[in-house]
Design an enzyme around this catalytic site. Structure first.
Site: not given
Ligand code: BG6
Length: 483
Positions: A22, A240
């Site tokens: 990260l 999310h």
């Molecule tokens: C992360 C998940 O929090 O969000 C992942 O652990 C996922 O599995 C990612 O792929 C998606 O993020 P973004 O910003 O690419 O939509």
């Protein structure tokens, strides 16, 4: 449009897990972009802390390579990189032992914001918090940033909150959900609460249902061991998608202020009704010519973890009585596309004789890849032939409307700047996270008790057939997933 970059206060940001994925992919390239935009004060410092032995020069080289590899697009040329790398330091640290803590304390400066990013496994949060206090590195003004997964159920999230609370006040804890840092997610609030147009219609009198889709084309290659213990519910929905749902469904906060906004989000989560088994569809992708199956990716031939989840839920309050919210997310789907669609009700009465088609206003908010909004409206088809009605989009792609040069900061960049500014609005509060687990736990326990087997779906599609049925049964259908 003019970009207005407001420099933040001077800071020392320590990244525990500073050599990790990260840090290299997101945090440091993001900080470099903020540095280039002039948002970081010239004396700001970033201190990478991790297990490996390394000196400042080694760390700077590692981050130079990370920026070259993961920094976005062509704009990321070498301009300014040396000046940025000068701001980086490194301390080899033993989270569980004593190694490195004295060096870290000696490095920290007084009179600047002190922030500590815990980009490590949650099992280390407690040890880090304790050491920071023991060595008097953190004080009542310091901030800590923690990443998801924040627990894997209510009990573990409570335990984590309790551990952090032993050393830090809630006002010092920044729980990141990077979806809240996305430009369009904040735009949801601007759309709802900055316009007179939508809010009067934003309720069960006018809205038929709401759909939230977060579709990804990637699989779980490379992170199967983490993902297989989480699945779509824990990885995406509990955080999310629920955050998106909260922003869509919450009551207008009286001010745009951290606790006022978070109080309203919390009320939404607490008003979510339990989900019945027939309202949940779990899926797992099969192998295709483009890639292996979920089970191969996860290296677990008997895995029952879901790489796709669709569910229908209700919010038990006046505004949303009887309005279903359909949410779905999955890996290896047809396109990378995240969209929230607010589908309004049919007209009660049509004055246009012979027009039997169903016309509906739909407000669609695209979070990615092409950020924007469109509103489907019904108009007369131009030309002769009488009153023929047709549905067309009033399209506003932000790049077209505001100009292609609008460089929106990446979610992580924005959120880190908020940490330095001391603004918690876009971070999850402890009670929010717990409430979210309190809602998802029984759903997960339910399918575990039933020994539910995820439905297989073809990679590159919209998920299993049963997910279509979830809506068809209600006389509705999912929006097409378009990249
Ligand atoms: C992360 C998940 O929090 O969000 C992942 O652990 C996922 O599995 C990612 O792929 C998606 O993020 P973004 O910003 O690419 O939509």
């Amino acid at each position: 449009m003019v970009s207005r970059v407001i420099p933040v206060d001077n800071f020392d940001l320590v990244i525990f897990g500073g050599t990790g994925d990260l840090a290299r992919r997101k945090i440091l390239p993001g900080l470099f972009r903020r540095f280039r935009s002039g948002q970081l004060p010239a004396e700001a410092r970033v201190i990478g802390a991790a297990r490996s032995e390394m000196d400042d020069a080694g760390y700077r080289q590692m981050i130079r390579e990370a920026i070259a590899e993961f920094g976005s697009e062509e704009k990321e040329d070498a301009d300014g990189i040396d000046a940025f790398l000068e701001r980086l330091h490194y301390v080899a640290i033993d989270a569980m032992g004593e190694g490195g803590w004295k060096q870290l304390r000696d490095l920290m400066r007084d009179g600047v914001v002190r922030a500590f990013y815990f980009s490590v496994a949650p099992s280390l949060f407690g040890a880090l918090a304790e050491r920071l206090h023991e060595h008097r590195i953190a004080d009542g003004e310091s901030r800590i940033v923690v990443e998801k997964p924040f627990g894997r159920d209510l009990a573990s999230a409570k335990a984590l909150n309790a551990t952090l609370a032993e050393h830090f006040d809630e006002s010092q804890i920044y729980r990141i959900d990077h979806y809240l840092g996305k430009e369009t997610v904040q735009n949801l609030m601007a759309t709802r609460f900055g316009n007179v147009l939508f809010e009067p219609l934003w309720n069960s009198h006018y809205i038929d249902h709401i759909q939230i889709t977060v579709a990804e084309t990637v699989g779980v290659t490379g992170r199967g061991s983490y993902y297989d213990k989480s699945g779509a519910m824990r990885d995406m929905v509990q955080n999310h998608l629920m955050q998106l749902l909260c922003l869509i469904a919450m009551e207008p906060p009286s001010t745009y202020d951290a606790d006022t906004v978070r109080d309203e989000k919390l009320k939404v989560i607490r008003a979510l009704q339990p989900v019945e088994p027939h309202q949940v569809v779990r899926g797992q992708y099969e192998a295709s010519q483009d890639g292996p199956s979920y089970r191969e990716d996860a290296e677990n031939p008997r895995s029952f973890t879901e790489s796709f989840l669709a569910l229908k839920c209700h919010i038990a309050n006046w505004r949303w009585a009887k309005v279903p919210f359909y949410i779905r997310t999955g890996k290896r789907m047809k396109a990378r596309s995240s969209e929230i669609a607010v589908v309004f009700k049919d007209l009660g009465h049509s004055i246009f004789e012979g027009d039997t088609a169903r016309h509906r206003n739909i407000l669609s908010i695209q979070l990615q890849p092409n950020e924007g909004m469109d509103l489907q409206v019904t108009i007369k088809e131009p030309g002769p032939g009488g009153m023929r009605l047709v549905d067309v989009p009033l399209d506003m792609t932000f790049a077209d409307a505001l100009g292609p040069d609008q460089e929106a900061p990446d979610a992580y960049e924005r959120l880190i700047m908020d940490v330095i500014r001391g603004n918690q609005t876009l971070f999850m509060r402890g009670d929010e996270v717990e409430a979210a687990w309190a809602w998802t736990d029984p759903i997960i326990e339910g399918w575990e008790a039933r020994n539910d087997v995820p439905k297989l779906y073809e990679a590159g599609t919209a998920g299993p057939e049963d997910a279509m049925m979830l809506m068809h049964r209600d006389g509705r259908r999912w929006r097409e997933i378009k990249g």
